[in-house]
Scaffold this motif. Sequence first.
Motif, PDB file in Angstrom:
ATOM      1  N   ARG A 216      28.150  41.779 -38.545  1.00 30.12           N
ATOM      2  CA  ARG A 216      27.955  43.243 -38.220  1.00 30.12           C
ATOM      3  C   ARG A 216      29.306  43.998 -38.647  1.00 30.12           C
ATOM      4  N   ASP A 218      32.699  45.271 -40.581  1.00 29.73           N
ATOM      5  CA  ASP A 218      32.789  46.294 -41.639  1.00 29.73           C
ATOM      6  C   ASP A 218      33.290  45.589 -42.974  1.00 29.73           C
ATOM      7  N   LYS A 221      30.268  44.265 -44.678  1.00 27.42           N
ATOM      8  CA  LYS A 221      29.584  45.090 -45.341  1.00 27.42           C
ATOM      9  C   LYS A 221      30.279  45.611 -46.686  1.00 27.42           C
ATOM     10  N   ARG A 224      29.875  42.738 -49.312  1.00 26.68           N
ATOM     11  CA  ARG A 224      28.522  43.085 -50.080  1.00 26.68           C
ATOM     12  C   ARG A 224      28.556  44.118 -50.909  1.00 26.68           C
TER      13      ARG A 224
END
Lengths: 327, 318
Positions: A216, A218, A221, A224
């Motif tokens: 989860r 940052d 993310k 990704r």
Amino acid sequence: MIAFLLKRTANAVFVMLAVALLAFVIFRFFGDPVEMMVNEQASLQDRVELRERLGLNDGFVTQYTRFVTNAVQGDFGISYRNQQDVMVLIKERFPATFELVLVATVISLVVGVPAGVITAVYRDSRLANMLQLGSIVGVSLPSFVVGILLILAFSVSLGWLPAFGRGETVDIGWWSTGLLTPSGRAALVLPAISLSTFQVTLVMRLVRAEMLETLRADYIKFARARGVPTARVQWRHALRNCLMPVITLTGMQIGNLIAFALVTETVFQWPGMGMLFIQAVTFVDLPVMAAYLLIVSFIFVALNTLVDITYAWVDPRLRDDSARGNG
Amino acid sequence: MDNSIPLTTSAAPKRPSRLTQLRDSDLWYSFRAHPSAIFAAVLLALVAVTAFLAPLITPQNPYDLAALELWNSEIPPIWEAGGQWPYLLGTDTQGRDILSAVLYGSRISLIIGFASVLLALAVGLALGLVAGYFGGWIDNVIMRVGDVLLSMPFILIAILITAIASASLPTGLKDVLAAPILIFAIAVPSWVQYARTVRASAMVEAKKEYVQAAKLIRVKSWRIMLHHILPNCLTPILVAATLNFGLAILSEATLSFLGVGMPPDQPSLGTLIRIGNQYLFSGLWWIVVFPSIQLCLIVLSVNMIGDWLRDALNPKLR
């Protein structure tokens, strides 16, 4: 940091002294050492002399101090049962237990880490659910039952692997290893698997929990978004950040594995420290029991202290906190 | 809603009964939504009922040596060639019916597991409350003892206690006291966890105003601890106790398997596995396999309930 180091070490020493006190009380007060050591025909005179020579007439504190001083130097006295130096007996048996625990630890990491990642990444998939179910079954299976079932399947029915003993061993100095011969390795397979069952599920559950949290974050993310392939993000970026707690757990569990090895060793007639201890329990061989208790607790406490100190060294916040707790 | 004047004092604003409260609770809702929890609860209930009704439903009393017939020995389970009614799961080398032995053994295992959790709970809660509420030297002593206990592997402490107890007791007394010794040996290393949990919340609660107020009106210390502080830390304790129940049964089985637990004439599941283990290589697999399966089923269902309870009571996961 130095204050923390001192405090943590002092704490460990205190705990070890308390364990030593317990071992001493067991050794000294449950069964009379003189009665255990002399033979039936010994005269009263002999007994009195032996009592004096062993220092059993000294005060409690003097005897305890002597017990601790001797123990620190590796002198745990003479085994009642086979009249051998306890330390020699343990030294003979230690490699067998150590290799068993080592291989079990390796298995737990090699199986537990990927399984944990899979259950976290492919949550609610059929494979993940099966692994999850497997983990709760693994926690619930007593290690001796696992051992017995393994023997039943792979030794009795299939005849693939030996069910007892260590196979052929090779001596390297005082260390006898079973890892270098085919029969030694074959003999290690079933005991190591049965000892590692619980540990595998522990590692798997920890990795899963850590991965779920990390995924989860940052930076995951961001990775990704930057176009890093998903598998690479999961197995490299995320997994790396989960490994610290896994290493801690593994370190702290080694003490427990050594203690639990005594169950596995009993099932597989594995000639390690644990079997020595269980035999000592059966024959009320108090010096061996006391020595085993001290050595296993020492490994346990030493590893825990080491882990704590490493943590404080890596993460200064932990230092501050405990300093405040100290007033 | 009800405007009529109450005739008796008990008809005052009616509180929902305990059963209704339970039916409407989140916990019951969560329970119904988890098939694994229902499965585990049914399984455990089945095991418990059959274990406690064992004297009524088993074909044989496995402890009664007169009931054992040697010509009925080594009968395989009923679905194998040579199986015989009423020995559903076969018999051992002395003609003892395995199913009966397993049910009686489960009873011993369940009782010892339950009693040791209760003992550890009682000791742990009491010491934890005292340590957290009073603080100072008494806190120090209790927690230090706990530290020392936690610095030795659980199973090692339990083995040492049973070994020393059986070495220092006379032979006749040893078997009679086997169960109490086991309960004690398992409780000793496990109270620390409860004590630590309760102590942490007691320390927080003791500083709060309602406790100060209670002190001011001279409510007795034990009353404050039991009625005001304890209820505030029961949730984590309940989860820990459930999971420890599984652990206690496992520990008892392990000790009995190692030969420092229940004696062969009043066998728990662990003792049965120990006995059966001797016949591993002689083809009599059923002597060891069925007690093992029963043990695993009990621990598995307890753990499943514990896991569900932990998630259901964790407000973070709602």
